[in-house]
Scaffold this motif. Structure first.
Motif, PDB file in Angstrom:
ATOM      1  N   GLU A  46       7.338  -9.345  -4.581  1.00  0.00           N
ATOM      2  CA  GLU A  46       6.088  -9.250  -5.333  1.00  0.00           C
ATOM      3  C   GLU A  46       5.300  -8.014  -4.924  1.00  0.00           C
ATOM      4  OE1 GLU A  46       2.321 -12.161  -6.280  1.00  0.00           O
ATOM      5  OE2 GLU A  46       2.841 -11.774  -4.200  1.00  0.00           O
ATOM      6  N   ALA A  47       5.230  -7.745  -3.619  1.00  0.00           N
ATOM      7  CA  ALA A  47       4.481  -6.580  -3.143  1.00  0.00           C
ATOM      8  C   ALA A  47       5.023  -5.297  -3.757  1.00  0.00           C
ATOM      9  CB  ALA A  47       4.539  -6.508  -1.617  1.00  0.00           C
ATOM     10  N   THR A  48       6.350  -5.183  -3.827  1.00  0.00           N
ATOM     11  CA  THR A  48       6.964  -3.970  -4.363  1.00  0.00           C
ATOM     12  C   THR A  48       6.770  -3.869  -5.872  1.00  0.00           C
ATOM     13  OG1 THR A  48       8.621  -4.046  -2.603  1.00  0.00           O
ATOM     14  CG2 THR A  48       9.090  -2.635  -4.489  1.00  0.00           C
ATOM     15  N   VAL A  49       7.078  -4.949  -6.590  1.00  0.00           N
ATOM     16  CA  VAL A  49       6.949  -4.933  -8.051  1.00  0.00           C
ATOM     17  C   VAL A  49       5.510  -4.648  -8.466  1.00  0.00           C
ATOM     18  CG1 VAL A  49       7.032  -6.367 -10.134  1.00  0.00           C
ATOM     19  CG2 VAL A  49       8.936  -6.430  -8.504  1.00  0.00           C
ATOM     20  N   MET A  50       4.560  -5.341  -7.845  1.00  0.00           N
ATOM     21  CA  MET A  50       3.169  -5.174  -8.255  1.00  0.00           C
ATOM     22  C   MET A  50       2.590  -3.832  -7.803  1.00  0.00           C
ATOM     23  SD  MET A  50       2.625  -7.649 -10.194  1.00  0.00           S
ATOM     24  CE  MET A  50       0.886  -7.278 -10.493  1.00  0.00           C
ATOM     25  N   ALA A  51       3.098  -3.275  -6.716  1.00  0.00           N
ATOM     26  CA  ALA A  51       2.682  -1.926  -6.328  1.00  0.00           C
ATOM     27  C   ALA A  51       3.142  -0.912  -7.356  1.00  0.00           C
ATOM     28  CB  ALA A  51       3.246  -1.589  -4.951  1.00  0.00           C
ATOM     29  N   LEU A  52       4.371  -1.062  -7.831  1.00  0.00           N
ATOM     30  CA  LEU A  52       4.873  -0.168  -8.882  1.00  0.00           C
ATOM     31  C   LEU A  52       4.047  -0.312 -10.162  1.00  0.00           C
ATOM     32  CD1 LEU A  52       8.699  -0.798  -8.335  1.00  0.00           C
ATOM     33  CD2 LEU A  52       7.460   1.314  -7.797  1.00  0.00           C
ATOM     34  N   ARG A  53       3.720  -1.550 -10.504  1.00  0.00           N
ATOM     35  CA  ARG A  53       2.927  -1.797 -11.713  1.00  0.00           C
ATOM     36  C   ARG A  53       1.501  -1.275 -11.549  1.00  0.00           C
ATOM     37  NH1 ARG A  53       3.467  -5.528 -15.619  1.00  0.00           N
ATOM     38  NH2 ARG A  53       5.618  -5.896 -16.224  1.00  0.00           N
ATOM     39  N   ALA A  54       0.931  -1.473 -10.371  1.00  0.00           N
ATOM     40  CA  ALA A  54      -0.427  -0.975 -10.137  1.00  0.00           C
ATOM     41  C   ALA A  54      -0.472   0.538 -10.253  1.00  0.00           C
ATOM     42  CB  ALA A  54      -0.916  -1.415  -8.755  1.00  0.00           C
TER      43      ALA A  54
ATOM     44  N   GLY B  65       0.810  -1.215   0.000  1.00  0.00           N
ATOM     45  CA  GLY B  65       0.000   0.000   0.000  1.00  0.00           C
ATOM     46  C   GLY B  65       0.838   1.257   0.000  1.00  0.00           C
ATOM     47  N   LEU B  66       1.905   1.279   0.799  1.00  0.00           N
ATOM     48  CA  LEU B  66       2.750   2.468   0.882  1.00  0.00           C
ATOM     49  C   LEU B  66       3.481   2.724  -0.431  1.00  0.00           C
ATOM     50  CD1 LEU B  66       4.283   1.986   4.453  1.00  0.00           C
ATOM     51  CD2 LEU B  66       2.320   3.395   3.798  1.00  0.00           C
ATOM     52  N   VAL B  67       4.027   1.665  -1.044  1.00  0.00           N
ATOM     53  CA  VAL B  67       4.731   1.848  -2.320  1.00  0.00           C
ATOM     54  C   VAL B  67       3.760   2.306  -3.410  1.00  0.00           C
ATOM     55  CG1 VAL B  67       5.999   0.647  -4.156  1.00  0.00           C
ATOM     56  CG2 VAL B  67       6.583   0.244  -1.762  1.00  0.00           C
ATOM     57  N   THR B  68       2.545   1.768  -3.398  1.00  0.00           N
ATOM     58  CA  THR B  68       1.546   2.214  -4.378  1.00  0.00           C
ATOM     59  C   THR B  68       1.276   3.699  -4.223  1.00  0.00           C
ATOM     60  OG1 THR B  68       0.478   0.040  -4.395  1.00  0.00           O
ATOM     61  CG2 THR B  68      -0.797   1.884  -5.243  1.00  0.00           C
ATOM     62  N   ALA B  69       1.006   4.132  -3.002  1.00  0.00           N
ATOM     63  CA  ALA B  69       0.697   5.542  -2.763  1.00  0.00           C
ATOM     64  C   ALA B  69       1.863   6.443  -3.140  1.00  0.00           C
ATOM     65  CB  ALA B  69       0.318   5.744  -1.302  1.00  0.00           C
ATOM     66  N   LEU B  70       3.078   6.054  -2.769  1.00  0.00           N
ATOM     67  CA  LEU B  70       4.249   6.862  -3.091  1.00  0.00           C
ATOM     68  C   LEU B  70       4.494   6.925  -4.588  1.00  0.00           C
ATOM     69  CD1 LEU B  70       6.655   5.665  -0.259  1.00  0.00           C
ATOM     70  CD2 LEU B  70       5.780   7.986  -0.561  1.00  0.00           C
ATOM     71  N   SER B  71       4.256   5.822  -5.275  1.00  0.00           N
ATOM     72  CA  SER B  71       4.519   5.766  -6.711  1.00  0.00           C
ATOM     73  C   SER B  71       3.477   6.550  -7.513  1.00  0.00           C
ATOM     74  CB  SER B  71       4.563   4.313  -7.184  1.00  0.00           C
ATOM     75  OG  SER B  71       5.547   3.580  -6.490  1.00  0.00           O
TER      76      SER B  71
ATOM     77  N   ARG C  99       8.585   8.607   4.372  1.00  0.00           N
ATOM     78  CA  ARG C  99       8.426   9.244   3.064  1.00  0.00           C
ATOM     79  C   ARG C  99       6.955   9.583   2.786  1.00  0.00           C
ATOM     80  NH1 ARG C  99      11.872   9.689  -1.271  1.00  0.00           N
ATOM     81  NH2 ARG C  99      13.387   9.634   0.444  1.00  0.00           N
ATOM     82  N   VAL C 100       6.033   8.702   3.191  1.00  0.00           N
ATOM     83  CA  VAL C 100       4.606   8.992   3.000  1.00  0.00           C
ATOM     84  C   VAL C 100       4.213  10.250   3.752  1.00  0.00           C
ATOM     85  CG1 VAL C 100       2.282   8.194   3.647  1.00  0.00           C
ATOM     86  CG2 VAL C 100       3.837   6.658   2.444  1.00  0.00           C
TER      87      VAL C 100
END
Length: 520
Positions: free
Chosen positions: A380-388, A21-27, A145-146
């Motif tokens: 997977e969480a990081t890669v797919m958050a970036l992709r999402a 969730g955090l990587v998605t929001a930051l990205s 960072r968030v």
């Protein structure tokens, strides 16, 4: 309590504050994002408790192809090879993204990454942060960072209870806290709500995490996949505490051995012994305990005096239980740790519901197959958050069709479902137990009782497990101990799951089901 409604057309809502969730929001920055979390930011997340680290083929003697080979072997025939290759092939980009967000990975004096070894990996490829506190350290950097990112508005202490859907399109969500209820209208929602270990008595996950994302998406009509595959970590600290503390297999990677109360090293017959696939090691340890024995990790010779320096978190956890792992055996037992199944998604993290993306443990991409390879989850969480985030950014912003909102459900009661799941959906299953679980869970769903949300997740596991009449990966059935010739993955929505459950229940004498039309 009358809900307050807000029109957030054009804004993205991310639900969950673990790594995904955090990587998605930051990205997504500088796009405006609402990040909703049930507890404080980053609290009650499995990400924060992760000890092992993140798997990435960064070593000179490693490659994405070798990483893929190990992942496919652990997945026991059910990994989607093309999807797995894509996710693992983006490991370097994921590590670079985390470093850009402030994560500092352990490195040697020459600047090369320090790489650890874990079960079923044929190369050292586990990146650590702060020793064995990787999850907490990564979370700390991302949370900081968030909080520094003005495009992210964080709503803490708010639990999402239902998604709003019209014509298979997301229209918003309903959430509540102790003091208020709100309805938020939007056409873009990302669920990053974590796993379902809270369904079980013995788990290394936060006890309140019972698969909320799976439940929300299923009620919204999304397709679920591979729900039967629940991974038990072989070595949780055996203590009265709940949830149980994880004892990372990084210890075994450094040479710690597993022994029973007689001092016997009983894993020698398994492929890889202590570093064999998690499902095999967990079942072997579980069998020792079932016969009335006890099981211990012995790190005295392999690690000894270096223990507190190399594994400060585990040393502290053991110390709280009165154990000095440099000199004492560490009592361990299997505990639910990770769910390979979840909401079916594609490589853009899209679910089958328009406007609904799923990332992290709540999703099922096909990477893990029947048994997750250690430390692939944070990758997977990081890669797919970036992709999402990339896909959400490019999604068309349209006016929201405001769907009718159901009434707010009662507070969730986990007690009955937890008892059923612990008894019948555990490390080894049998057809009669699965039928019993389905029969006992169905009335809670049909009556829309306080147990219904958790029961939806548990009955999905039970139905998928009942249909899989074989033993494969993390799914073991004593009445079907062999591997079948066909490696089949299933995809079902909630209506199909409950229809199948009704058929199963009909085989239970004296049981009748009154089906309702509304499941939302």
């Amino acid at each position: 309590m009358t809900p307050t409604c807000y029109d957030l057309t054009g804004r993205v809502i991310v639900v969950g504050s673990g790594i995904a969730g955090l990587v998605t929001a930051l990205s997504l920055a500088p796009q405006p994002v609402i990040l909703i979390t049930r507890a404080a930011l980053g609290a009650e997340t499995s990400s924060g408790w992760a000890q092992g680290g993140i798997a990435a083929s960064m070593g000179a003697e490693d490659s994405p192809a070798l990483h893929l080979s190990d992942t496919l072997a652990a997945g026991d025939g059910l990994c989607e090879e093309e999807i797995a290759a894509t996710i693992l092939g983006e490991a370097r980009g994921a590590i670079a993204a985390l470093e850009a967000f402030g994560v500092v990975f352990n490195r040697h004096p020459d600047g090369q990454f320090k790489l650890g070894l874990e079960a079923a990996h044929t190369r050292r490829r586990i990146l650590h942060v702060a020793g064995d506190g990787a999850g907490a350290a990564i979370m700390q950097a991302l949370i900081q960072r968030v909080r520094q990112t003005p495009s992210i508005e964080v709503l803490e202490g708010l639990e999402v209870r239902r998604l709003l859907v019209a014509d298979n399109r997301i229209g918003g969500l309903m959430a509540e806290s102790r003091y208020r209820r709100i309805t938020l209208y939007t056409n873009r929602v990302v669920l990053a709500t974590g796993g379902l270990g809270g369904l079980y008595e013995t788990t290394t996950n936060p006890s309140g995490n019972y698969g909320q994302g799976v439940m929300l998406a299923a009620r919204a009509g999304a397709v679920l996949s591979d729900m039967e595959f629940v991974q038990f970590h072989p070595t949780a600290l055996d203590s009265p505490q709940r949830p149980l503390n994880l004892i990372s297999e990084a210890l075994r990677g450094e040479g710690a051995i597993v022994v029973n109360e007689k001092g016997e090293r009983f894993l020698g017959a398994l492929p890889g012994a202590e570093l064999g696939p998690r499902d095999m090691v967990a079942r072997a340890i579980g069998a020792e305990i079932s016969r009335g024995g006890r099981v211990f990790l012995d790190a005295r010779e392999a690690i000894g005096a270096r223990f507190r320096q190399d594994f400060p978190l585990i040393a502290t956890l053991c110390g709280q239980a009165g154990i000095d792992p440099a000199h004492d055996l560490i009592p361990v037992r299997p505990a639910v740790h990770y769910h390979m199944g979840g909401v079916a998604t594609d490589l853009r993290a899209r679910s089958s519901v328009d406007g609904l993306w799923i990332v992290g443990e709540a999703a099922c991409t096909g990477l893990h197959g029947a048994n997750r390879l250690a430390s692939n989850s944070l990758l997977e969480a990081t890669v797919m958050a970036l992709r999402a985030a990339e896909d959400v950014s490019s999604a068309e912003t349209r006016s929201v069709t405001v769907p009718s909102a159901p009434s707010y459900p009662p507070a969730t009661d986990l007690s009955i479902v937890r008892e059923i799941a612990t008894r019948d959906l555990s490390i080894v299953r049998v057809g009669a137990g699965l039928t019993r679980a389905v029969t006992q869970l169905l009335p809670h769903i049909e009556d829309d009782s306080p147990s219904s949300d958790a029961a939806i997740v548990a009955i999905s596991i039970a139905v998928f497990a009942w249909l899989r009449q074989e033993s494969r990966g993390a799914h073991a059935r004593s009445d079907f101990p062999e591997l079948s010739m066909v490696a089949l993955r299933r995809h079902m929505n909630l209506r199909e799951i409950l229809d199948t459950a009704s058929i199963i229940a009909e085989r239970s004498p004296g049981h009748t089901i009154q089906r309702k039309d509304s499941l939302t």
